[in-house]
Design a protein around this motif. Structure first.
Motif, PDB file in Angstrom:
ATOM      1  N   PHE A  47       0.836  -1.205   0.000  1.00 22.54           N
ATOM      2  CA  PHE A  47       0.000   0.000   0.000  1.00 22.54           C
ATOM      3  C   PHE A  47       0.869   1.251   0.000  1.00 22.54           C
ATOM      4  O   PHE A  47       1.900   1.318   0.681  1.00 22.54           O
ATOM      5  CB  PHE A  47      -0.914   0.005   1.215  1.00 22.54           C
ATOM      6  CG  PHE A  47      -1.704   1.279   1.374  1.00 22.54           C
ATOM      7  CD1 PHE A  47      -2.860   1.492   0.649  1.00 22.54           C
ATOM      8  CD2 PHE A  47      -1.273   2.277   2.239  1.00 22.54           C
ATOM      9  CE1 PHE A  47      -3.587   2.662   0.791  1.00 22.54           C
ATOM     10  CE2 PHE A  47      -1.989   3.453   2.389  1.00 22.54           C
ATOM     11  CZ  PHE A  47      -3.148   3.642   1.658  1.00 22.54           C
ATOM     12  N   GLY A  48       0.419   2.228  -0.768  1.00 19.86           N
ATOM     13  CA  GLY A  48       1.082   3.525  -0.771  1.00 19.86           C
ATOM     14  C   GLY A  48       0.072   4.637  -0.925  1.00 19.86           C
ATOM     15  O   GLY A  48      -0.909   4.505  -1.667  1.00 19.86           O
ATOM     16  N   ILE A 236       5.932   4.893  -0.817  1.00 18.27           N
ATOM     17  CA  ILE A 236       5.956   3.559  -0.222  1.00 18.27           C
ATOM     18  C   ILE A 236       7.046   3.510   0.843  1.00 18.27           C
ATOM     19  O   ILE A 236       8.181   3.934   0.598  1.00 18.27           O
ATOM     20  CB  ILE A 236       6.232   2.477  -1.280  1.00 18.27           C
ATOM     21  CG1 ILE A 236       5.283   2.640  -2.483  1.00 18.27           C
ATOM     22  CG2 ILE A 236       6.120   1.104  -0.668  1.00 18.27           C
ATOM     23  CD1 ILE A 236       3.848   2.380  -2.183  1.00 18.27           C
ATOM     24  N   ASP A 237       6.686   2.996   2.019  1.00 13.70           N
ATOM     25  CA  ASP A 237       7.675   2.837   3.078  1.00 13.70           C
ATOM     26  C   ASP A 237       8.825   1.968   2.573  1.00 13.70           C
ATOM     27  O   ASP A 237       8.613   0.932   1.932  1.00 13.70           O
ATOM     28  CB  ASP A 237       7.021   2.191   4.307  1.00 13.70           C
ATOM     29  CG  ASP A 237       7.948   2.217   5.510  1.00 13.70           C
ATOM     30  OD1 ASP A 237       8.876   1.390   5.556  1.00 13.70           O
ATOM     31  OD2 ASP A 237       7.742   3.067   6.395  1.00 13.70           O
ATOM     32  N   GLU A 238      10.052   2.395   2.864  1.00 10.80           N
ATOM     33  CA  GLU A 238      11.223   1.672   2.360  1.00 10.80           C
ATOM     34  C   GLU A 238      11.232   0.212   2.809  1.00 10.80           C
ATOM     35  O   GLU A 238      11.715  -0.664   2.082  1.00 10.80           O
ATOM     36  CB  GLU A 238      12.504   2.363   2.836  1.00 10.80           C
ATOM     37  CG  GLU A 238      12.790   3.681   2.135  1.00 10.80           C
ATOM     38  CD  GLU A 238      14.052   4.345   2.633  1.00 10.80           C
ATOM     39  OE1 GLU A 238      14.641   5.130   1.888  1.00 10.80           O
ATOM     40  OE2 GLU A 238      14.444   4.073   3.783  1.00 10.80           O
ATOM     41  N   ILE A 244       9.142  -4.270  -5.091  1.00  7.28           N
ATOM     42  CA  ILE A 244       8.495  -3.544  -6.186  1.00  7.28           C
ATOM     43  C   ILE A 244       9.445  -3.420  -7.373  1.00  7.28           C
ATOM     44  O   ILE A 244      10.598  -3.012  -7.228  1.00  7.28           O
ATOM     45  CB  ILE A 244       8.045  -2.149  -5.729  1.00  7.28           C
ATOM     46  CG1 ILE A 244       7.027  -2.261  -4.597  1.00  7.28           C
ATOM     47  CG2 ILE A 244       7.434  -1.367  -6.890  1.00  7.28           C
ATOM     48  CD1 ILE A 244       6.599  -0.922  -4.025  1.00  7.28           C
ATOM     49  N   VAL A 245       8.941  -3.785  -8.557  1.00 10.87           N
ATOM     50  CA  VAL A 245       9.704  -3.620  -9.800  1.00 10.87           C
ATOM     51  C   VAL A 245       8.777  -3.035 -10.857  1.00 10.87           C
ATOM     52  O   VAL A 245       7.548  -3.100 -10.735  1.00 10.87           O
ATOM     53  CB  VAL A 245      10.281  -4.967 -10.301  1.00 10.87           C
ATOM     54  CG1 VAL A 245      11.292  -5.533  -9.322  1.00 10.87           C
ATOM     55  CG2 VAL A 245       9.164  -5.976 -10.546  1.00 10.87           C
ATOM     56  N   VAL A 276      13.860  12.079   4.878  1.00 12.46           N
ATOM     57  CA  VAL A 276      13.195  12.401   6.139  1.00 12.46           C
ATOM     58  C   VAL A 276      12.138  11.360   6.470  1.00 12.46           C
ATOM     59  O   VAL A 276      12.118  10.788   7.563  1.00 12.46           O
ATOM     60  CB  VAL A 276      12.576  13.809   6.076  1.00 12.46           C
ATOM     61  CG1 VAL A 276      11.813  14.110   7.373  1.00 12.46           C
ATOM     62  CG2 VAL A 276      13.658  14.857   5.845  1.00 12.46           C
ATOM     63  N   ASN A 277      11.244  11.107   5.521  1.00  9.22           N
ATOM     64  CA  ASN A 277      10.141  10.176   5.770  1.00  9.22           C
ATOM     65  C   ASN A 277      10.503   8.719   5.477  1.00  9.22           C
ATOM     66  O   ASN A 277       9.693   7.826   5.737  1.00  9.22           O
ATOM     67  CB  ASN A 277       8.931  10.570   4.915  1.00  9.22           C
ATOM     68  CG  ASN A 277       8.408  11.936   5.281  1.00  9.22           C
ATOM     69  OD1 ASN A 277       8.444  12.334   6.432  1.00  9.22           O
ATOM     70  ND2 ASN A 277       7.931  12.675   4.290  1.00  9.22           N
ATOM     71  N   GLU A 278      11.698   8.496   4.917  1.00  4.51           N
ATOM     72  CA  GLU A 278      12.157   7.142   4.593  1.00  4.51           C
ATOM     73  C   GLU A 278      11.142   6.432   3.697  1.00  4.51           C
ATOM     74  O   GLU A 278      10.722   5.304   3.948  1.00  4.51           O
ATOM     75  CB  GLU A 278      12.412   6.334   5.871  1.00  4.51           C
ATOM     76  CG  GLU A 278      13.499   6.955   6.745  1.00  4.51           C
ATOM     77  CD  GLU A 278      13.723   6.185   8.032  1.00  4.51           C
ATOM     78  OE1 GLU A 278      12.893   5.298   8.336  1.00  4.51           O
ATOM     79  OE2 GLU A 278      14.704   6.454   8.726  1.00  4.51           O
ATOM     80  N   GLU A 279      10.756   7.105   2.643  1.00  2.00           N
ATOM     81  CA  GLU A 279       9.787   6.571   1.697  1.00  2.00           C
ATOM     82  C   GLU A 279      10.369   6.600   0.286  1.00  2.00           C
ATOM     83  O   GLU A 279      11.181   7.464  -0.047  1.00  2.00           O
ATOM     84  CB  GLU A 279       8.486   7.373   1.732  1.00  2.00           C
ATOM     85  CG  GLU A 279       7.727   7.240   3.038  1.00  2.00           C
ATOM     86  CD  GLU A 279       6.528   8.157   3.090  1.00  2.00           C
ATOM     87  OE1 GLU A 279       5.535   7.778   3.725  1.00  2.00           O
ATOM     88  OE2 GLU A 279       6.591   9.246   2.488  1.00  2.00           O
ATOM     89  N   ARG A 280       9.911   5.667  -0.521  1.00  2.00           N
ATOM     90  CA  ARG A 280      10.344   5.581  -1.911  1.00  2.00           C
ATOM     91  C   ARG A 280       9.221   6.065  -2.824  1.00  2.00           C
ATOM     92  O   ARG A 280       8.049   5.779  -2.579  1.00  2.00           O
ATOM     93  CB  ARG A 280      10.717   4.146  -2.267  1.00  2.00           C
ATOM     94  CG  ARG A 280      11.405   3.978  -3.612  1.00  2.00           C
ATOM     95  CD  ARG A 280      12.063   2.622  -3.689  1.00  2.00           C
ATOM     96  NE  ARG A 280      13.124   2.492  -2.686  1.00  2.00           N
ATOM     97  CZ  ARG A 280      13.733   1.355  -2.390  1.00  2.00           C
ATOM     98  NH1 ARG A 280      13.394   0.247  -3.015  1.00  2.00           N
ATOM     99  NH2 ARG A 280      14.678   1.323  -1.476  1.00  2.00           N
TER     100      ARG A 280
END
Length: 387
Positions: A47-48, A236-238, A244-245, A276-280
């Protein structure tokens, strides 16, 4: 007095024994538990939460400053590449173009004149050269005087020099004409900057200025978007983004259309994560997008990263000390509670973990541990969760 004390002591001992017996009864009686069972055909989705964006969004304006004389587009208009969107007041620049054209015409006329002078100089030189050749032959036979021969030789030299001057003047005239034409191109290019055209097929997102506004160079006049480049940007949380590809299937739900699901696929994965948020940043493109789009609208994205033919899924809340790979769970072994460390792989969108290692044969994992759990306590399975 002693008899009363003995009575009190006897009662206290009796109550303690009864309490211990009751406690022992509740501690030793079987606990009723729900266990998880394997499921079939389980999609694993990540989920993102993100927004509707576009790959091509441009704020366009003029390269020069002047007064806006004409505006031909507004919010929501669809324009084609090359369509005129706005014009500036360009009277002064138009006059410069007219002047540059006049200079070009003057230079062209000057070149024609110089070319005529060259033709004349060539003819004179040819005549003087032929005359000098005949006179020199006569001088050799002593038919004419040496003075006459010297004069004709001089006349030939003067004619040759005049031709050389005419040729040099032609080069100057050509250079002047080239400069005039270049200056005309410059002035016409500057005049073209007074007209703003669409750089690509686009939709107008916003018009920032109105008629009569005096703008500066670089001021934004319109914001344009290429509709075919609209996509969803999901954060998306790292810790979940590893599988994910590009090319994976996804589902998009828009906040304005919560009942509709739009099929999409992953088309880009950001190289740089949010520190900061560690998200991709993951970009998805709809196969059949809604006809109307709103940039910046919130969107929920579910990306299918795997499909499990058979899986044993444990609620993450039932796993203690989960570090992303391993954790401890309660399970039922031979009718008693036990704690075991298991290895996990995928996590589903409903917060369940796939067990891939560490599970003893015939053991069943408890789905919802209780407060009275302790190792060795009798347990009875009363329900199963899963498919």
């Amino acid at each position: 007095m002693n008899k009363r004390l003995l009575t009190y002591l006897f009662v206290a001992i009796a109550l303690a024994v009864i309490g211990a017996a009751v406690t022992l009864f509740f501690q030793m009686r079987p606990v009723f538990v729900t266990v998880v069972v394997p499921e079939q055909n389980v999609p694993v989705r990540v989920f993102g939460l993100g927004t509707v964006e576009a790959r091509i969004v441009s704020k366009i304006g003029f390269e020069i400053g002047a007064t806006i004389l004409e505006l031909r587009a507004d919010h929501g208009d669809v324009v084609k590449k090359g369509d005129v969107l706005a014009r500036l007041h360009a009277a002064a620049q138009e006059a410069k173009v007219v002047r540059a054209k006049a200079i070009v015409l003057s230079a062209e006329a000057g070149l024609v004149k110089v070319e005529a002078n060259i033709a004349k100089a060539r003819a004179v030189f040819a005549q003087k050269q032929a005359t000098n050749r005949r006179v020199q032959q006569l001088a050799d036979r002593k038919v004419v005087s040496e003075q006459t021969a010297e004069e004709t030789q001089r006349d030939e030299g003067v004619a040759k020099a005049d031709l050389t001057v005419a040729l040099a003047e032609a080069e100057v005239a050509n250079a002047f004409l080239a400069d005039a034409r270049a200056q005309l191109q410059v002035e016409e290019a500057l005049l073209a900057q007074y007209v703003l055209t669409a750089p690509f097929d686009a939709m107008v997102v916003e018009r920032h200025k109105e008629l009569g506004t005096v703008i500066r160079a670089g001021d934004s006049i319109f914001t344009l978007v290429a509709p075919e480049t609209v996509w969803g940007l999901a954060y998306i949380d790292e810790s979940r983004a590893g599988p994910i590809v590009e090319g994976q299937a996804a589902i998009v739900r828009l906040r304005s259309l919560p009942q509709q699901r739009f099929e999409a696929k992953v088309v880009r994965i950001g190289i740089e994560s949010d520190r900061v948020n560690e998200e991709r940043r993951v970009y998805v493109k709809c196969g059949q997008c809604p006809p109307q789009f709103h940039l910046g609208e919130q969107a929920e994205v579910l990306i299918t990263v795997a499909h499990l033919d058979r899986a044993l899924l444990v609620p993450e809340a039932a796993v203690q000390g989960f570090d992303g790979t391993t954790g401890t769970v309660w399970m039922v072994e031979n009718g008693q509670l036990a704690r075991r460390a298991l290895t996990f792989r995928y996590r589903t969108e409903d917060a369940r973990l796939e067990v891939v290692g560490g599970l003893p044969d015939q053991a069943q994992i408890v789905a919802a541990p209780g407060a009275g759990f302790r190792e060795g306590r009798a347990a009875r399975v009363v329900a199963e969760t899963g498919k």
